[in-house]
Design a protein around this motif. Structure first.
Motif, PDB file in Angstrom:
ATOM      1  N   THR A   1       5.405   2.056   9.249  1.00 27.76           N
ATOM      2  CA  THR A   1       4.296   1.099   9.178  1.00 27.76           C
ATOM      3  C   THR A   1       3.097   1.662   8.432  1.00 27.76           C
ATOM      4  O   THR A   1       2.770   2.833   8.578  1.00 27.76           O
ATOM      5  CB  THR A   1       3.887   0.692  10.614  1.00 27.76           C
ATOM      6  OG1 THR A   1       5.036   0.132  11.264  1.00 27.76           O
ATOM      7  CG2 THR A   1       2.761  -0.322  10.614  1.00 27.76           C
ATOM      8  N   SER A   2       2.450   0.787   7.667  1.00 27.95           N
ATOM      9  CA  SER A   2       1.219   1.133   6.966  1.00 27.95           C
ATOM     10  C   SER A   2       0.101   0.230   7.465  1.00 27.95           C
ATOM     11  O   SER A   2       0.235  -0.996   7.442  1.00 27.95           O
ATOM     12  CB  SER A   2       1.391   0.949   5.459  1.00 27.95           C
ATOM     13  OG  SER A   2       0.159   1.109   4.798  1.00 27.95           O
ATOM     14  N   LEU A   3      -0.971   0.831   7.938  1.00 25.74           N
ATOM     15  CA  LEU A   3      -2.191   0.091   8.239  1.00 25.74           C
ATOM     16  C   LEU A   3      -3.018   0.138   6.968  1.00 25.74           C
ATOM     17  O   LEU A   3      -3.404   1.217   6.510  1.00 25.74           O
ATOM     18  CB  LEU A   3      -2.939   0.745   9.407  1.00 25.74           C
ATOM     19  CG  LEU A   3      -4.340   0.209   9.705  1.00 25.74           C
ATOM     20  CD1 LEU A   3      -4.298  -1.264  10.079  1.00 25.74           C
ATOM     21  CD2 LEU A   3      -4.980   1.030  10.817  1.00 25.74           C
ATOM     22  N   PHE A   4      -3.243  -1.017   6.349  1.00 23.53           N
ATOM     23  CA  PHE A   4      -3.997  -1.072   5.093  1.00 23.53           C
ATOM     24  C   PHE A   4      -5.310  -1.791   5.348  1.00 23.53           C
ATOM     25  O   PHE A   4      -5.328  -2.936   5.805  1.00 23.53           O
ATOM     26  CB  PHE A   4      -3.205  -1.786   4.000  1.00 23.53           C
ATOM     27  CG  PHE A   4      -3.911  -1.756   2.672  1.00 23.53           C
ATOM     28  CD1 PHE A   4      -3.814  -0.636   1.866  1.00 23.53           C
ATOM     29  CD2 PHE A   4      -4.703  -2.815   2.264  1.00 23.53           C
ATOM     30  CE1 PHE A   4      -4.494  -0.582   0.648  1.00 23.53           C
ATOM     31  CE2 PHE A   4      -5.373  -2.767   1.056  1.00 23.53           C
ATOM     32  CZ  PHE A   4      -5.273  -1.653   0.246  1.00 23.53           C
ATOM     33  N   ILE A   5      -6.435  -1.122   5.032  1.00 20.69           N
ATOM     34  CA  ILE A   5      -7.764  -1.663   5.271  1.00 20.69           C
ATOM     35  C   ILE A   5      -8.395  -2.001   3.919  1.00 20.69           C
ATOM     36  O   ILE A   5      -8.569  -1.120   3.073  1.00 20.69           O
ATOM     37  CB  ILE A   5      -8.644  -0.650   6.027  1.00 20.69           C
ATOM     38  CG1 ILE A   5      -7.911  -0.129   7.275  1.00 20.69           C
ATOM     39  CG2 ILE A   5      -9.977  -1.277   6.407  1.00 20.69           C
ATOM     40  CD1 ILE A   5      -8.524   1.115   7.864  1.00 20.69           C
TER      41      ILE A   5
ATOM     42  N   TYR B   1       8.545  -0.861   4.265  1.00 13.87           N
ATOM     43  CA  TYR B   1       7.454  -0.577   5.195  1.00 13.87           C
ATOM     44  C   TYR B   1       6.883  -1.881   5.755  1.00 13.87           C
ATOM     45  O   TYR B   1       6.714  -2.851   5.023  1.00 13.87           O
ATOM     46  CB  TYR B   1       6.314   0.176   4.498  1.00 13.87           C
ATOM     47  CG  TYR B   1       6.716   1.528   3.996  1.00 13.87           C
ATOM     48  CD1 TYR B   1       6.631   2.646   4.817  1.00 13.87           C
ATOM     49  CD2 TYR B   1       7.200   1.692   2.704  1.00 13.87           C
ATOM     50  CE1 TYR B   1       7.015   3.897   4.361  1.00 13.87           C
ATOM     51  CE2 TYR B   1       7.585   2.940   2.238  1.00 13.87           C
ATOM     52  CZ  TYR B   1       7.496   4.036   3.066  1.00 13.87           C
ATOM     53  OH  TYR B   1       7.875   5.261   2.614  1.00 13.87           O
ATOM     54  N   ALA B   2       6.562  -1.890   7.040  1.00 11.34           N
ATOM     55  CA  ALA B   2       5.771  -2.973   7.611  1.00 11.34           C
ATOM     56  C   ALA B   2       4.311  -2.672   7.283  1.00 11.34           C
ATOM     57  O   ALA B   2       3.910  -1.513   7.194  1.00 11.34           O
ATOM     58  CB  ALA B   2       5.979  -3.045   9.117  1.00 11.34           C
ATOM     59  N   VAL B   3       3.509  -3.712   7.092  1.00  9.95           N
ATOM     60  CA  VAL B   3       2.092  -3.537   6.747  1.00  9.95           C
ATOM     61  C   VAL B   3       1.246  -4.364   7.702  1.00  9.95           C
ATOM     62  O   VAL B   3       1.520  -5.540   7.933  1.00  9.95           O
ATOM     63  CB  VAL B   3       1.809  -3.983   5.290  1.00  9.95           C
ATOM     64  CG1 VAL B   3       0.322  -3.855   4.961  1.00  9.95           C
ATOM     65  CG2 VAL B   3       2.642  -3.175   4.307  1.00  9.95           C
ATOM     66  N   VAL B   4       0.209  -3.739   8.239  1.00 10.10           N
ATOM     67  CA  VAL B   4      -0.780  -4.429   9.063  1.00 10.10           C
ATOM     68  C   VAL B   4      -2.067  -4.488   8.247  1.00 10.10           C
ATOM     69  O   VAL B   4      -2.542  -3.469   7.748  1.00 10.10           O
ATOM     70  CB  VAL B   4      -1.017  -3.688  10.395  1.00 10.10           C
ATOM     71  CG1 VAL B   4      -2.153  -4.330  11.180  1.00 10.10           C
ATOM     72  CG2 VAL B   4       0.266  -3.639  11.218  1.00 10.10           C
TER      73      VAL B   4
ATOM     74  N   ARG C   1       5.805   6.511  12.831  1.00  6.31           N
ATOM     75  CA  ARG C   1       5.845   6.674  11.368  1.00  6.31           C
ATOM     76  C   ARG C   1       4.760   5.764  10.776  1.00  6.31           C
ATOM     77  O   ARG C   1       5.035   4.789  10.117  1.00  6.31           O
ATOM     78  CB  ARG C   1       7.225   6.314  10.826  1.00  6.31           C
ATOM     79  CG  ARG C   1       8.326   7.220  11.343  1.00  6.31           C
ATOM     80  CD  ARG C   1       9.660   6.910  10.707  1.00  6.31           C
ATOM     81  NE  ARG C   1      10.164   5.619  11.192  1.00  6.31           N
ATOM     82  CZ  ARG C   1      11.189   4.967  10.650  1.00  6.31           C
ATOM     83  NH1 ARG C   1      11.822   5.470   9.613  1.00  6.31           N
ATOM     84  NH2 ARG C   1      11.590   3.816  11.138  1.00  6.31           N
ATOM     85  N   LEU C   2       3.512   6.102  11.063  1.00 12.03           N
ATOM     86  CA  LEU C   2       2.365   5.294  10.666  1.00 12.03           C
ATOM     87  C   LEU C   2       1.568   5.986   9.577  1.00 12.03           C
ATOM     88  O   LEU C   2       1.213   7.160   9.705  1.00 12.03           O
ATOM     89  CB  LEU C   2       1.460   5.049  11.884  1.00 12.03           C
ATOM     90  CG  LEU C   2       0.139   4.320  11.631  1.00 12.03           C
ATOM     91  CD1 LEU C   2       0.408   2.872  11.223  1.00 12.03           C
ATOM     92  CD2 LEU C   2      -0.740   4.372  12.869  1.00 12.03           C
ATOM     93  N   GLY C   3       1.269   5.251   8.531  1.00  9.16           N
ATOM     94  CA  GLY C   3       0.365   5.713   7.485  1.00  9.16           C
ATOM     95  C   GLY C   3      -0.846   4.806   7.462  1.00  9.16           C
ATOM     96  O   GLY C   3      -0.737   3.605   7.728  1.00  9.16           O
TER      97      GLY C   3
ATOM     98  N   GLN D   1     -12.006   7.560  10.421  1.00 11.44           N
ATOM     99  CA  GLN D   1     -12.408   7.119  11.756  1.00 11.44           C
ATOM    100  C   GLN D   1     -11.259   6.432  12.485  1.00 11.44           C
ATOM    101  O   GLN D   1     -11.032   6.672  13.668  1.00 11.44           O
ATOM    102  CB  GLN D   1     -13.610   6.191  11.669  1.00 11.44           C
ATOM    103  CG  GLN D   1     -14.837   6.861  11.122  1.00 11.44           C
ATOM    104  CD  GLN D   1     -15.964   5.861  10.867  1.00 11.44           C
ATOM    105  OE1 GLN D   1     -15.823   4.669  11.126  1.00 11.44           O
ATOM    106  NE2 GLN D   1     -17.059   6.343  10.367  1.00 11.44           N
ATOM    107  N   ILE D   2     -10.535   5.571  11.780  1.00 10.07           N
ATOM    108  CA  ILE D   2      -9.428   4.833  12.387  1.00 10.07           C
ATOM    109  C   ILE D   2      -8.288   5.777  12.754  1.00 10.07           C
ATOM    110  O   ILE D   2      -7.610   5.586  13.752  1.00 10.07           O
ATOM    111  CB  ILE D   2      -8.932   3.737  11.426  1.00 10.07           C
ATOM    112  CG1 ILE D   2     -10.020   2.695  11.182  1.00 10.07           C
ATOM    113  CG2 ILE D   2      -7.655   3.095  11.922  1.00 10.07           C
ATOM    114  CD1 ILE D   2     -10.423   1.921  12.412  1.00 10.07           C
ATOM    115  N   SER D   3      -8.087   6.814  11.963  1.00  9.48           N
ATOM    116  CA  SER D   3      -6.933   7.694  12.183  1.00  9.48           C
ATOM    117  C   SER D   3      -7.020   8.459  13.493  1.00  9.48           C
ATOM    118  O   SER D   3      -6.010   9.001  13.932  1.00  9.48           O
ATOM    119  CB  SER D   3      -6.766   8.653  11.011  1.00  9.48           C
ATOM    120  OG  SER D   3      -7.856   9.536  10.938  1.00  9.48           O
TER     121      SER D   3
END
Length: 160
Positions: free
Chosen positions: A76-80, A103-106, A141-143, A156-158
């Motif tokens: 998963t990728s958290l994309f801001i 990849y899943a994306v949030v 497995r988060l990026g 900060q989010i990490s």
């Protein structure tokens, strides 16, 4: 070479070519992969005016990120997004690239308010809500990545 040996060689070549034709080739770096894309969204419980989008790979192809596009969990990728990007449309090509490779994306949207703690809080609440709602999101497995202000929020989010 005898006729039997020549026929055997052609048979081996035909079987090898036929077997490899069923698996798509691995895409080169920078190219989109074979996975399709599904999308869902919901109101961010932290603000109720912002939305959170979850994009997931779909299809049965082998994913360049490992496994298959439709596996029960996906990296998963958290994309801001950057300042003012409360909708994911400016990043459609980037999001599509990630999902195409498995990849899943949030994508948690946030309002343009010149107060960074609010944006951090909104993104954090949206990411946590997505983690609770997305059974395919593999948080082991988060990026985390971002653009502009979103990139500045990554450190900060990490730590959440």
């Amino acid at each position: 070479m005898g006729a039997a040996a020549a026929l055997a060689s052609l048979l081996v070549i035909a079987l090898t070519t036929s077997a490899s034709a069923h698996e798509p080739p691995t895409p080169a770096p920078g190219e989109n992969g074979p996975c399709g894309q599904g999308q869902s969204g919901f109101a961010n419980p932290g603000t109720l005016v912002d939305r959170v989008w979850i994009y997931e790979p779909v299809g049965n192809s082998p994913a360049p990120s490992g496994g298959r596009c439709n596996d029960a969990t996906r990296p998963t990728s958290l994309f801001i997004g950057g300042y003012g990007s409360f909708f994911p449309e400016p990043y459609n090509k980037v999001i599509r690239h990630f999902t195409s490779r498995g990849y899943a994306v949030v994508y948690p949207g946030y309002q343009v308010i010149p107060w960074l703690p609010y944006q951090y809080w909104t993104v954090k609440r949206g990411a946590m809500a997505a983690a609770a709602r997305g059974p395919r999101l593999d948080l082991d497995r988060l990026g985390i990545s971002g653009h502009s202000t979103g990139g500045g929020l990554v450190p900060q989010i990490s730590i959440f």
